[in-house]
Design an enzyme around this catalytic site. Structure first.
Site, PDB file in Angstrom:
ATOM      1  N   HIS A 262      53.023 -10.380  79.407  1.00  0.00           N
ATOM      2  CA  HIS A 262      51.961 -10.951  80.232  1.00  0.00           C
ATOM      3  C   HIS A 262      51.616  -9.978  81.329  1.00  0.00           C
ATOM      4  O   HIS A 262      52.489  -9.282  81.850  1.00  0.00           O
ATOM      5  CB  HIS A 262      52.415 -12.288  80.845  1.00  0.00           C
ATOM      6  CG  HIS A 262      51.267 -13.157  81.229  1.00  0.00           C
ATOM      7  ND1 HIS A 262      50.601 -12.999  82.407  1.00  0.00           N
ATOM      8  CD2 HIS A 262      50.653 -14.158  80.561  1.00  0.00           C
ATOM      9  CE1 HIS A 262      49.624 -13.894  82.462  1.00  0.00           C
ATOM     10  NE2 HIS A 262      49.629 -14.607  81.356  1.00  0.00           N
ATOM     11  N   ASP A 316      52.118 -18.810  74.787  1.00  0.00           N
ATOM     12  CA  ASP A 316      51.710 -18.852  73.391  1.00  0.00           C
ATOM     13  C   ASP A 316      52.864 -18.757  72.405  1.00  0.00           C
ATOM     14  O   ASP A 316      52.653 -18.902  71.200  1.00  0.00           O
ATOM     15  CB  ASP A 316      50.689 -17.740  73.111  1.00  0.00           C
ATOM     16  CG  ASP A 316      49.366 -18.074  73.759  1.00  0.00           C
ATOM     17  OD1 ASP A 316      49.039 -19.273  73.826  1.00  0.00           O
ATOM     18  OD2 ASP A 316      48.672 -17.155  74.223  1.00  0.00           O
TER      19      ASP A 316
HETATM   20  N1  CMC Z   1      55.440  -6.997  72.213  1.00  0.00           N
HETATM   21  C1  CMC Z   1      55.938  -5.754  72.299  1.00  0.00           C
HETATM   22  N2  CMC Z   1      55.632  -4.876  73.271  1.00  0.00           N
HETATM   23  C2  CMC Z   1      54.773  -5.304  74.200  1.00  0.00           C
HETATM   24  C3  CMC Z   1      54.237  -6.583  74.189  1.00  0.00           C
HETATM   25  C4  CMC Z   1      54.589  -7.460  73.147  1.00  0.00           C
HETATM   26  N3  CMC Z   1      54.100  -8.671  73.047  1.00  0.00           N
HETATM   27  N4  CMC Z   1      53.425  -6.733  75.250  1.00  0.00           N
HETATM   28  C5  CMC Z   1      53.444  -5.571  75.920  1.00  0.00           C
HETATM   29  N5  CMC Z   1      54.262  -4.701  75.277  1.00  0.00           N
HETATM   30  C6  CMC Z   1      54.534  -3.327  75.669  1.00  0.00           C
HETATM   31  C7  CMC Z   1      53.367  -2.428  75.287  1.00  0.00           C
HETATM   32  O1  CMC Z   1      53.500  -1.947  73.976  1.00  0.00           O
HETATM   33  C8  CMC Z   1      53.465  -1.362  76.330  1.00  0.00           C
HETATM   34  O2  CMC Z   1      54.489  -0.485  75.958  1.00  0.00           O
HETATM   35  P1  CMC Z   1      54.329   1.099  76.226  1.00  0.00           P
HETATM   36  O3  CMC Z   1      54.225   1.208  77.725  1.00  0.00           O
HETATM   37  O4  CMC Z   1      55.573   1.667  75.634  1.00  0.00           O
HETATM   38  O5  CMC Z   1      53.079   1.508  75.515  1.00  0.00           O
HETATM   39  C9  CMC Z   1      53.945  -2.107  77.575  1.00  0.00           C
HETATM   40  O6  CMC Z   1      54.607  -3.282  77.095  1.00  0.00           O
HETATM   41  C10 CMC Z   1      52.819  -2.523  78.498  1.00  0.00           C
HETATM   42  O7  CMC Z   1      51.793  -3.158  77.731  1.00  0.00           O
HETATM   43  P2  CMC Z   1      50.301  -3.359  78.251  1.00  0.00           P
HETATM   44  O8  CMC Z   1      49.437  -3.762  77.098  1.00  0.00           O
HETATM   45  O9  CMC Z   1      49.885  -2.184  79.062  1.00  0.00           O
HETATM   46  O10 CMC Z   1      50.509  -4.544  79.257  1.00  0.00           O
HETATM   47  P3  CMC Z   1      49.434  -5.585  79.646  1.00  0.00           P
HETATM   48  O11 CMC Z   1      49.810  -6.128  80.959  1.00  0.00           O
HETATM   49  O12 CMC Z   1      48.064  -5.046  79.511  1.00  0.00           O
HETATM   50  O13 CMC Z   1      49.672  -6.654  78.463  1.00  0.00           O
HETATM   51  C11 CMC Z   1      49.298  -8.501  77.138  1.00  0.00           C
HETATM   52  C12 CMC Z   1      49.510  -7.990  78.551  1.00  0.00           C
HETATM   53  C13 CMC Z   1      49.319 -10.027  77.172  1.00  0.00           C
HETATM   54  C14 CMC Z   1      47.929  -8.021  76.601  1.00  0.00           C
HETATM   55  C15 CMC Z   1      50.396  -7.969  76.196  1.00  0.00           C
HETATM   56  O14 CMC Z   1      51.662  -8.346  76.686  1.00  0.00           O
HETATM   57  C16 CMC Z   1      50.237  -8.415  74.749  1.00  0.00           C
HETATM   58  O15 CMC Z   1      49.472  -7.803  73.994  1.00  0.00           O
HETATM   59  N6  CMC Z   1      50.952  -9.522  74.340  1.00  0.00           N
HETATM   60  C17 CMC Z   1      50.786 -10.067  73.028  1.00  0.00           C
HETATM   61  C18 CMC Z   1      49.588 -10.991  73.022  1.00  0.00           C
HETATM   62  C19 CMC Z   1      49.863 -12.278  73.763  1.00  0.00           C
HETATM   63  O16 CMC Z   1      50.883 -12.919  73.583  1.00  0.00           O
HETATM   64  N7  CMC Z   1      48.884 -12.688  74.586  1.00  0.00           N
HETATM   65  C20 CMC Z   1      48.934 -13.937  75.313  1.00  0.00           C
HETATM   66  C21 CMC Z   1      48.962 -13.749  76.780  1.00  0.00           C
HETATM   67  S1  CMC Z   1      49.403 -15.274  77.590  1.00  0.00           S
HETATM   68  C22 CMC Z   1      48.018 -16.245  77.416  1.00  0.00           C
HETATM   69  C23 CMC Z   1      47.097 -16.056  78.543  1.00  0.00           C
HETATM   70  O17 CMC Z   1      47.485 -16.302  79.717  1.00  0.00           O
HETATM   71  O18 CMC Z   1      45.928 -15.712  78.242  1.00  0.00           O
END
Ligand code: CMC
Length: 381
Positions: A262, A316
């Site tokens: 998140h 989720d």
């Molecule tokens: N599984 C594995 N690795 C992850 C995940 C995950 N679910 N989420 C983030 N990471 C890793 C990502 O690969 C990255 O690693 P690296 O720095 O080595 O490249 C690091 O963590 C940072 O990721 P980011 O995408 O820069 O972080 P963010 O803050 O932009 O991501 C997110 C937030 C929700 C988009 C992401 O965690 C994700 O894609 N999660 C899966 C989708 C999901 O469950 N979304 C629902 C969010 S909750 C509902 C809502 O409130 O809308």
């Protein structure tokens, strides 16, 4: 000297307004709507009361709540023209596209969709809030070659949605779980879809445009769509015994585990804690525990692999399992999220409009300038 331009990719840590609607402490696993903890609201409130709280800023009196429930309820029926429009949609349509189109079309059946008066704007939002479950349920029935079921004035928002979807009065526990799920999804500070709504509101556009832009933004798999993706993963894994292999392979291939991570929570998402508990109870009451147990096994395995990182389960990771156990089709999960989030979107749009300033950020131009125009016939290729 000119300040160097800082690009805030993903608008991480950029504040666009002051707000009294929602506070998330992502380090301490805390979430408050208008100062009330999500745990208290999930235990004591209803979706209707929570929507009132979000939009009006305080808990309603008995009379205010009754009036608000009546306003939502009296808006639940669809105009025959709108129902006709939904009947004309291809049955293969994505329900999120249906909801987005139908909410946008609602403006066409409002003699005065545009207003600058806040109370009238709230009326429009309540109209959308009331009709969203009916739109979603009606489309699901039509695509299954069944007639839509009309709303029932004796049922609350959550129970009526399940009733319109299945044609049966839900048992009180199912209705309670649905109600709590709606409360948990009603608001979440300045996320992507709320920001979309805020941007649209800042142009002084009408409430139909505001909510339609929120629905469009919520659709993506990194936001609202993650619940569907998370359930699909759990179903694909299919058995707790296969969870470890799945997680090892997925993370080895640098794939994301849906329902994890998140932007704000760097620890447990408090909504996840509530939904997991409800999901366990729901699964055992229905005697259908395999899916839930598989979700738990994936979670445990992912937590082991991701130990030491700030990636924890989010709302989720169990919402999909809960919705599925309530017999909600998978492609309705995001529309259900949207029908609840209309409350939060409205609250933010109204709050922003109270001290409006057009949102107009900048992009740092890194392209060329002053290129000589080349006539079409003279271009290569
Ligand atoms: N599984 C594995 N690795 C992850 C995940 C995950 N679910 N989420 C983030 N990471 C890793 C990502 O690969 C990255 O690693 P690296 O720095 O080595 O490249 C690091 O963590 C940072 O990721 P980011 O995408 O820069 O972080 P963010 O803050 O932009 O991501 C997110 C937030 C929700 C988009 C992401 O965690 C994700 O894609 N999660 C899966 C989708 C999901 O469950 N979304 C629902 C969010 S909750 C509902 C809502 O409130 O809308």
């Amino acid at each position: 000297m000119k300040e160097p331009v800082v690009i805030h990719k993903g608008l991480d840590n950029v504040y666009v307004k002051e707000s009294k609607i929602c506070f998330i402490d992502g380090e301490a696993s805390k979430l408050f709507y208008r100062g009330y903890s999500i745990e208290d609201l999930a235990e004591h409130s209803t979706f209707e009361e929570t929507a009132y709280l979000l939009i009006y800023g305080s808990l309603p009196s008995k009379q205010q709540l009754k009036d608000f429930e009546n306003r939502i309820q009296s808006n639940r029926s669809l105009e025959p023209e709108l129902l006709q429009l939904i009947r004309s949609f291809p049955i293969t349509s994505d329900p999120m596209d249906v909801l987005r189109t139908a909410v946008s079309a609602l403006a066409l059946y409002d003699p005065q969709p545009t207003t600058e008066k806040i109370e009238e704007r709230i009326d429009k939002a309540v109209r959308i809030l009331g009709k969203a479950p009916t739109i979603i349920a009606a489309f699901d029935r039509l695509r299954n070659r069944k007639e839509p079921v009309p709303p029932r004035p004796d049922l609350g928002h959550a129970a009526d949605f399940l009733q319109m979807l299945t044609g049966e009065t839900p048992d009180s526990y199912d209705a309670h779980v649905m109600d709590v799920a709606l409360i948990l999804h009603a608001e979440h500070e300045m996320n992507a879809s709320t920001f979309s709504c805020t941007v649209t509101a800042s142009t002084l556009a009408d409430m139909y445009s505001i909510i339609t832009s929120g629905i469009g933004t919520l659709r993506g798999p990194l936001h609202g769509g993650a619940n569907e993706a998370a359930l699909r993963t759990v179903m694909e894994v299919g058995d707790p015994a296969r969870a470890e292999d799945y997680v090892t392979k997925a993370l080895g291939e640098k794939k994301r585990i849906m329902g994890f991570g998140h932007r704000v929570y760097k620890t447990w998402d408090p909504r996840y804690v509530i939904l997991k508990k409800l999901g366990a109870e729901l699964a055992s009451r229905k005697g259908e525990t395999k899916l839930f147990d598989t979700a738990v096994a994936i979670e445990q395995s992912a937590l082991r692999h991701l130990a030491g990182s700030p990636i924890f389960p989010n709302v989720d990771s169990y919402s999909g399992v809960v919705f599925h156990t309530l017999r909600i089709p998978t492609d309705l999960f995001t529309p259900v999220f949207a029908m609840s989030r209309i409350a939060g979107w409205t609250a933010h749009a109204i709050e922003y409009l109270e001290a409006n300033r057009l949102i107009r950020p900048k992009a740092l131009y890194v392209g060329q300038t002053s290129l000589p125009y080349i006539a079409l016939d003279s271009r290569a290729g």
